[in-house]
Motif scaffolding. Structure first.
Motif, short mmCIF file in Angstrom:
data_model
loop_
_atom_site.label_atom_id
_atom_site.label_comp_id
_atom_site.label_asym_id
_atom_site.label_seq_id
_atom_site.Cartn_x
_atom_site.Cartn_y
_atom_site.Cartn_z
N PHE A 98 0.85 -1.19 0.00
CA PHE A 98 0.00 0.00 0.00
C PHE A 98 0.88 1.24 0.00
O PHE A 98 1.41 1.64 1.04
CB PHE A 98 -0.91 0.04 1.24
CG PHE A 98 -1.94 -1.05 1.30
CD1 PHE A 98 -3.12 -0.95 0.60
CD2 PHE A 98 -1.72 -2.18 2.09
CE1 PHE A 98 -4.07 -1.95 0.66
CE2 PHE A 98 -2.67 -3.18 2.16
CZ PHE A 98 -3.85 -3.06 1.44
N SER A 99 1.09 1.83 -1.15
CA SER A 99 1.87 3.08 -1.26
C SER A 99 3.18 3.00 -0.50
O SER A 99 3.54 3.87 0.29
CB SER A 99 1.03 4.25 -0.73
OG SER A 99 -0.15 4.40 -1.47
N GLY A 100 3.92 1.91 -0.71
CA GLY A 100 5.20 1.75 -0.06
C GLY A 100 5.13 1.06 1.29
O GLY A 100 6.17 0.72 1.87
N TYR A 101 3.91 0.86 1.82
CA TYR A 101 3.75 0.19 3.12
C TYR A 101 3.35 -1.26 2.88
O TYR A 101 2.34 -1.53 2.23
CB TYR A 101 2.69 0.91 3.95
CG TYR A 101 2.29 0.16 5.21
CD1 TYR A 101 3.24 -0.19 6.16
CD2 TYR A 101 0.96 -0.18 5.44
CE1 TYR A 101 2.88 -0.88 7.31
CE2 TYR A 101 0.58 -0.85 6.59
CZ TYR A 101 1.54 -1.19 7.53
OH TYR A 101 1.18 -1.87 8.66
N SER A 102 4.15 -2.17 3.38
CA SER A 102 3.89 -3.60 3.19
C SER A 102 3.81 -4.29 4.55
O SER A 102 4.83 -4.61 5.16
CB SER A 102 5.00 -4.25 2.35
OG SER A 102 4.72 -5.60 2.09
N PRO A 103 2.60 -4.49 5.06
CA PRO A 103 2.47 -5.12 6.39
C PRO A 103 2.89 -6.58 6.36
O PRO A 103 2.77 -7.26 5.34
CB PRO A 103 0.96 -5.00 6.68
CG PRO A 103 0.32 -4.94 5.34
CD PRO A 103 1.29 -4.20 4.46
N GLU A 104 3.39 -7.06 7.48
CA GLU A 104 3.77 -8.46 7.63
C GLU A 104 3.09 -9.04 8.86
O GLU A 104 2.81 -8.33 9.82
CB GLU A 104 5.29 -8.60 7.79
CG GLU A 104 6.09 -8.23 6.55
CD GLU A 104 7.58 -8.49 6.75
OE1 GLU A 104 7.97 -8.85 7.88
OE2 GLU A 104 8.34 -8.35 5.79
N ASN A 105 2.84 -10.34 8.83
CA ASN A 105 2.32 -11.00 10.01
C ASN A 105 3.40 -11.14 11.07
O ASN A 105 4.60 -11.05 10.79
CB ASN A 105 1.76 -12.39 9.64
CG ASN A 105 0.48 -12.28 8.81
OD1 ASN A 105 -0.34 -11.39 9.03
ND2 ASN A 105 0.32 -13.18 7.86
N TYR A 106 2.98 -11.37 12.29
CA TYR A 106 3.88 -11.41 13.44
C TYR A 106 5.01 -12.41 13.24
O TYR A 106 6.17 -12.14 13.59
CB TYR A 106 3.08 -11.76 14.70
CG TYR A 106 3.86 -11.76 15.98
CD1 TYR A 106 4.21 -10.55 16.61
CD2 TYR A 106 4.26 -12.95 16.59
CE1 TYR A 106 4.93 -10.54 17.80
CE2 TYR A 106 4.98 -12.95 17.78
CZ TYR A 106 5.31 -11.74 18.37
OH TYR A 106 6.02 -11.73 19.55
N ASP A 107 4.69 -13.58 12.65
CA ASP A 107 5.71 -14.62 12.46
C ASP A 107 6.30 -14.61 11.05
O ASP A 107 7.02 -15.54 10.67
CB ASP A 107 5.12 -16.00 12.75
CG ASP A 107 3.92 -16.32 11.88
OD1 ASP A 107 3.56 -15.48 11.02
OD2 ASP A 107 3.33 -17.40 12.05
N SER A 108 6.00 -13.55 10.27
CA SER A 108 6.54 -13.38 8.91
C SER A 108 6.13 -14.49 7.95
O SER A 108 6.80 -14.73 6.95
CB SER A 108 8.08 -13.27 8.95
OG SER A 108 8.47 -12.15 9.72
N THR A 109 5.03 -15.18 8.24
CA THR A 109 4.50 -16.19 7.33
C THR A 109 3.11 -15.76 6.85
O THR A 109 2.51 -14.83 7.40
CB THR A 109 4.39 -17.57 8.01
OG1 THR A 109 3.41 -17.49 9.07
CG2 THR A 109 5.72 -18.00 8.59
#
Length: 516
Positions: free
Chosen positions: A140-151
């Motif tokens: 999203f406009s340079g913002y890439s959310p990740e889950n807590y465990d990165s999976t």
């Protein structure tokens, strides 16, 4: 009679210290009502003592791990009174800043705001508990959310996403609602710790803001109150103000049912083999492990717990599940020992129906297996499953035929294919999970019927790219990448109306930008 009782009463033989309980709350009341000599408050003395002693004992156990403080509040859902409020583990502990009022201090809420994004999505008809949500990498406009465990999981139900506290689906839902939806809800609920809306973005749902424990706990009390939020009462001589409706009773009930499930990743290990009090609850851990939260409620009480350091220093072992949730359950065990609580009853707008087990949408003719799902009669979506689709095939050649195709000279067969959303299909393929591919369309129809529209993952539609001076242009190329459904084999890229190149779905093509 009184004379004899007076004679029988033991005469004190030593001076006793004045009781010293609820110091933070007492300071708050004196500051709020400086002209009043006597203030009758809603605090329950026995419960206040229990909370203060519990926090002091439990924080002492983890102090060697660098975790030095905690705060807790209890709200009576029937009277809307604050019946216990502890601001720190030790008021006179100057080293650990014990005189800071922890239940009013602004802190990052971690994941504790997620249930309210799901509540808004339920209210607007975007989801039901079983409806699918995407859990794949997104930008999203340079913002890439990740889950807590990165999976990532690819595809999950909304209920599972909330119970597992997945970050990506929560951000996706907030984006679908409009990025300011959560901020507007918190402002409507009277949160006093927020700055102007342009200070926040989609990360707000993951804890990218500051709240205080008392206001957050009272927001959860609104879920216990059929979606109505009441001002917290702190004085016995003051009446209740009219409530503010935040959600419908049906939305509040469904969120409660989701949060009551105990088979969850945030179940504290110390309670894994113990009988839990029946509570709707959520935990949260702020970025950098600086704040651990657990908020829960039943029909009678709402309890909020925060654990951390007033210095803002993070600790690796500081999490809502392991530090705050055990305190929450211990408090409810104490509250339930004195009270018999009957659980919430479903409102008339909450019903159950069969849905497709894969998509969570209302089932089509070819959906199997099915599952039971809650829905709201006044706002839930009624879209027939878009995953299970039938296609006409030519058994002789293997080609796919166009819809409604008929030819007396050609024998046709019908077959069901599972069509995932483009981003999910691309992610599954990229992670070694093959997706059913549709047979190619009959050659004479391929130029007439194009495939489904792709989902462009890069570049972002609302992102401005700038060429940086001093950096070679070859290191400033823009990635062109898109996902597509299983009916698409080739993507064609155009820039300013001119053909630039072609890729398969999920493949990357790089573009060297020019100034202007």
């Amino acid at each position: 009679m009184e004379y004899r009782e007076a004679l029988a009463e033991k005469i004190p033989d030593a001076r006793r210290d004045w009781p010293f309980r609820g110091p933070h709350f007492s300071q708050e009341m004196v500051a709020r009502y400086p002209q009043e000599a006597r203030i009758y408050t809603t605090i329950n003395a026995d419960l206040q003592i229990f909370l203060e002693d519990l926090l002091a004992v439990e924080v002492a156990k983890v102090k060697a791990e660098g975790i030095t403080n905690a705060a807790a509040v209890v709200i009576d859902n029937q009277t809307h009174q604050l019946v216990a409020a502890v601001g720190s583990a030790g008021f006179f502990n100057h080293q650990d800043q014990g005189q800071v009022n922890g239940y009013l201090a602004p802190r990052s809420p971690g994941s504790t705001l997620k249930p309210f994004v799901y509540a808004l999505a339920l209210e607007r008809g975007l989801i039901t508990p079983a409806h699918y949500v995407e859990d794949v990498p997104v930008l999203f406009s340079g913002y890439s959310p990740e889950n807590y465990d990165s999976t990532y999981s690819g595809l999950v139900s909304a209920q599972e996403a909330l119970q597992r506290s997945l970050n990506v689906p929560a951000v996706n839902l907030l984006a679908a609602l409009g990025g300011e939806a959560l901020y507007e809800l918190l402002k409507k609920a009277g949160f006093t710790t927020l700055t102007p809306v342009n200070h926040y973005g989609l990360s707000m749902v993951l804890g990218g803001c500051e709240v205080n424990l008392l206001e957050l706990t009272n927001l959860y009390a609104a879920l216990a109150g059929s979606g109505k939020k009441y001002p917290v009462q702190t004085r016995l001589d003051r009446g209740n103000s009219p409530p503010l409706t935040l959600f419908s009773p049906g939305v509040a009930y469904i969120i409660t049912e989701i949060l009551t499930e105990v088979r969850r990743p945030d179940l504290p290990t110390c309670w894994e083999f113990t009988t839990l009090p029946k509570v709707a609850w959520k935990t949260g851990t702020s970025y950098g492990h600086k704040d651990a939260w657990s908020i829960g409620y039943n029909p009678r009480y709402t309890v909020g717990v925060w654990v951390g350091n007033f210095s803002g220093e993070g600790r690796a072992g500081l999490s809502g599940a392991e530090m705050a949730a055990p305190l929450l359950f211990a408090i409810f065990a104490q509250l339930n020992s004195d009270t018999t609580v009957s659980w919430f009853t479903p409102p008339v707008t909450v019903k159950k129906r069969a849905v497709c087990a894969v998509s969570g949408q209302t089932p089509g003719l070819f959906c199997t297996p099915l599952r039971t799902d809650y829905y709201l009669t006044d706002c839930s979506p009624e879209v027939e499953c878009t995953f299970h689709q039938t296609y006409l095939l030519d058994p002789a050649t293997g080609y796919r035929l166009p819809p409604h195709y008929y030819s007396a000279a050609r024998v046709t067969a019908e077959q069901v294919y599972l069509q995932y959303p483009p981003r999910v299909a691309a992610w599954l393929e990229a992670n070694g999970q093959p997706v059913e591919t549709l047979p190619p369309l009959l050659p004479e129809w391929q130029k007439i019927l194009p495939g489904g529209a792709p989902v462009v993952r890069s570049p972002s539609a609302d992102y401005i790219y700038q060429i940086r001076r001093g950096i070679p242009l070859e290191y400033q190329k823009i990635c062109l990448e898109a996902a597509a459904g299983n009916d698409v084999r080739q993507l064609y890229w155009f820039i300013d109306g001119e053909f630039y190149g072609q890729t398969k779905p999920g493949e990357r093509l790089f573009y060297l930008p020019e100034p202007g």
